[in-house]
Design an enzyme around this catalytic site. Structure first.
Site, short mmCIF file in Angstrom:
data_model
loop_
_atom_site.label_atom_id
_atom_site.label_comp_id
_atom_site.label_asym_id
_atom_site.label_seq_id
_atom_site.Cartn_x
_atom_site.Cartn_y
_atom_site.Cartn_z
CG HIS A 219 -2.18 -0.84 0.91
ND1 HIS A 219 -2.13 -2.21 0.79
CD2 HIS A 219 -3.47 -0.50 0.66
CE1 HIS A 219 -3.33 -2.67 0.51
NE2 HIS A 219 -4.16 -1.65 0.43
CB SER A 223 -1.66 -2.57 -7.36
OG SER A 223 -2.34 -2.96 -6.20
CE LYS A 247 -10.15 -8.57 -13.77
NZ LYS A 247 -9.23 -7.74 -14.53
CG ASP A 248 -9.90 -9.63 -6.33
OD1 ASP A 248 -9.26 -10.10 -7.28
OD2 ASP A 248 -9.47 -8.69 -5.63
CD GLU A 291 1.70 -34.21 -1.29
OE1 GLU A 291 0.57 -33.77 -1.10
OE2 GLU A 291 1.89 -35.33 -1.84
#
Lengths: 458, 285
Positions: A219, A223, A247-248, A291
């Site tokens: 922040h 972004s 959108k998320d 894994e």
């Protein structure tokens, strides 16, 4: 918070006014992921994965805490308590499958998040700290996932613990004492299982703490975006809420559809059948594989098959095992130096023709090959292939990237994000049609102070 | 600059060490070294495909065939349980196979489980109760190994989850016994070691388990189904799929409901995303 035009939180009801004076938590949320956080308007779907990673961290913590209520970290009964959970606890199977596949999905979204960061050079100034904290989170995730996989105390749990702690025995002189100290014995047993459970419970909360720092650091500059051009004016941004929450939300729905498909229809597809056999120190599985999310790094570890010797003297300088361990840890630790290895002033891979070629035809195939070889048995030709791929991996980050960033001629950048989206910015502000010469943009990219440069948060 | 220089030196060094000390000797050995030995397993092993027609629980819409599971339970009880335990399954779980409460009680009582004499406190045996787990045929692993030529019969509760191929693996093992092709065996000098049995579907083709299903009609099915060897193998592998994952069918049914809800919710999320962003992006040219 970070831009002058960011909206300010205004409490409306008496309750929120009172709360804002005493503990401004709603204000914090508003500025972090609400309308108070201006975000570039041109983010593509690759920017969904940060929120998704946070979501899967929460899924893991919630399912994990409930699982822990039914589990006993004791080598005599651990396997049986997991079966008790699967058979006798209401919805226990759903919880456990969600937790096991949740780990895989956490890694999938984090790998896509890292991939985004690598292609769009999100690690560059002024966002180095976000990247560094991200690498720390990734390392913590790997440790947590490894220790979690030991807890069911199946064959792969046991032998995985044996192999991974065995890595520490490669350290010269103090290696074996360190391995015994980590395990609390000469081989994995109750002491190791107990401490792995304790740490597996602790580390997710450490991850959550570093995630908060990661978001805090985000922040301050704000972004990044697919053009790599910094935000210049208000028309370049939209408020996080409602634009990116919407959108998320859609991205989360898509991710959950894939997640539910795995949990309810293929819950054991990403696991290994040997882990449904109770741990047996007297019987080694034919193929010990970690894994899937560790496969590329496992391939790097196994690529070193020969000791480093002085030719014709027979003197061993570094044994193969130690070389493999150095390379495996080095392959991740070198990410810490990425912001300073890649000095190109242009961020986005879209505007870097040479970088783009090495990225898509070098790094991506290399990662795919390493992934495949890491899951394959340690036989030829997989060993030779993974050796070539491992060599390219190091050359890509440590040699190609610094040199490319020196010699590359970037494509013209758009003047602003608004121009990149709409094809035009405010009339008069752009002199020519299209972009401007990269040299003029280059000067004010990494963290200097042209107009619209973010001010640090208070 | 010094970070980049250091990076270039370290990168070249590690790639150089890898190529010169690991890759080059490896390639040399691969090209000119002795050829790898032929393992008998690679000559005789055949991948088993499972029963013809598959199982009722196959696929995302699969269901249990309760009659089949009950037959499979009968095969376990009359054949497998002589050597193999089923320790994570309780008698009460049999109610899920369609047995009534009275039948479960009777079934539990037909097994003998270890107990404690309430008067003397000495270990003894008693008839099973629905809350008991299936008893193990051997008191401990040493006894199991001693009775079976040093091989411990694995617990079968999770066997279909603990092997690649699941139920099809179990079916293949039960139907894979036989003799190796004598001509081929002679050619590669292969002989089944004493105490082991040839099984073309077992990964190294020598298995310690004697053939368990040897005769058609070895089990007399209560429902009158003809007990051929493939039929018994199919039934018991289906039963062992249930023991490994009793929640299999319920899990998939829940999954359809969850995914249906998610598709609906995601469609709504997509529409609201489009609505909120309407006008923010230029029309595509």
């Amino acid at each position: 918070m970070s831009f002058a035009w960011a909206k300010h939180y205004e409490p409306k009801t008496p309750l929120t006014k009172w709360l804002d004076e005493k503990l401004p938590l709603p204000r914090l949320v508003y500025n972090a992921v609400g309308a108070g956080y201006p975000v570039p308007r041109n983010l593509n779907y690759m920017w969904n994965f940060g929120v998704l990673a946070g979501f899967f961290l929460v899924v893991q913590i919630v399912t994990g805490v409930v699982l822990a209520m039914h589990y006993a970290a004791n080598s005599q009964v651990a396997f049986a308590t997991v079966e008790h959970l699967m058979r006798d606890v209401n919805w226990g199977w759903a919880l456990r499958y969600a937790h096991a596949n949740g780990a895989s999905f956490f890694f999938i979204v984090v790998y896509l998040h890292i991939f985004r960061g690598l292609f769009y050079s999100s690690y560059k100034a002024p966002r180095e700290m976000i990247w560094l904290l991200g690498v720390v989170i990734f390392l913590l995730m790997m440790a947590t996932a490894f220790m979690g996989y030991v807890l069911p105390w199946g064959q792969m749990s046991y032998w995985g613990a044996q192999v991974i702690t065995g890595l520490f025995s490669a350290i010269p002189l103090v290696g074996e004492p360190i391995q015994h100290w980590i395990l609390g014995g000469f081989a994995p047993d109750n002491a190791a299982l107990n401490r792995f459970f304790s740490l597996h419970f602790l580390l997710p909360f450490v991850i959550a703490g570093v995630v908060i720092l990661h978001i805090w650091a985000l922040h301050i500059p704000g972004s990044s975006n697919p053009t790599g051009v910094e935000v210049k004016s208000e028309s370049d941004t939209v408020p996080f809420h409602p634009y990116y929450t919407a959108k998320d939300g859609f991205g989360l729905g898509v991710a959950l559809i894939f997640f539910a498909t795995m949990v309810f229809f293929l819950p054991n597809y990403l696991g290994h059948p040997d882990n449904y056999i109770e741990a047996n120190p007297l019987s080694t599985p034919a193929h010990i594989v970690p894994e899937w999310y560790f496969w590329p790094f496992y391939a790097i570890l196994r690529a070193f098959t020969g000791d480093l010797t002085i030719p014709f003297t027979g003197i061993t300088l570094i044994p193969a095992k130690l070389l493999g361990v150095i390379a495996m840890f080095g392959s991740i630790l070198l990410w810490f130096f990425l912001p300073w290895l890649d000095k190109s002033p242009v961020r986005s891979g879209h505007y870097r023709p040479l970088f783009n070629k090495f990225f898509w035809f070098g790094l991506i195939p290399t990662m795919a090959v390493l992934f495949y070889c890491g899951g394959a048995p340690a036989e030829e030709p997989y060993v030779m292939i993974s050796q070539v791929a491992t060599a390219y991996y190091f050359l890509h980050f440590l040699v190609i990237l610094p040199i490319v960033s020196q010699i590359e001629v970037p494509k013209p950048l758009p003047f602003s994000i608004t121009e990149a989206v709409l094809g035009t910015d405010k009339p008069g502000s752009t002199s020519g049609a299209g972009g401007i010469a990269p040299e003029t943009v280059v000067g004010d990219l990494p963290g200097s102070t042209p107009e619209g440069t973010p001010q640090p948060a208070e | 600059m010094s970070i980049r220089l250091g990076g270039i030196i370290f990168g070249l060094a590690i790639a150089g060490i890898l190529v010169l000390w690991s890759l080059v000797p490896g390639v040399k050995n691969y090209a000119f070294g002795p050829p790898a030995e032929v393992q008998p397993a690679t000559v005789f092993y055949e991948h088993g495909e499972g029963p013809e027609g598959g199982y009722a629980f196959d696929g995302p819409l699969g269901r249990w065939d309760y009659a089949q599971l009950q037959r499979g339970y009968q095969v376990y009880k009359e054949v497998c349980s002589a050597c193999h335990s089923l320790k994570f399954v309780s008698f009460r779980n049999l109610a899920q196979l369609g047995y009534t409460e009275a039948e479960v009680d009777a079934e539990a009582a037909s097994w003998t489980v270890p107990g404690i004499d309430p008067q003397t406190g000495e270990t003894t045996t008693r008839p099973g109760e629905p809350t008991d787990h299936f008893p193990s045929p051997y008191p401990n692993a040493i006894a199991a190994a001693a009775a079976n030529n040093n091989a411990i019969p694995p617990d079968l509760s999770l066997i279909t989850k603990a092997r690649h191929g699941g139920a099809r693996y179990v079916y293949s093992i039960l139907t894979g016994y036989g003799e190796p092709d004598p001509a081929l065996a002679k050619k590669v000098g292969f002989e089944t070691p004493t105490g082991l049995y040839f099984n073309k579907h077992f990964p190294n083709v020598n298995i310690a388990m004697p053939p368990p299903l040897v005769l058609d009609g070895q089990v007399s099915y209560a429902d009158g189904t003809k007990a051929t060897i493939p039929q018994m193998a199919t039934d018991v592998s289906a039963f062992l799929t249930w023991t490994a994952e009793p929640s299999l069918v319920a899990r998939r049914q829940t999954g359809w409901f969850v995914i249906g809800f998610l598709l609906f919710a995601t469609a709504l999320a997509f529409l609201s995303y489009k609505q909120i962003w309407a006008g923010m992006k230029p029309k595509k040219k």
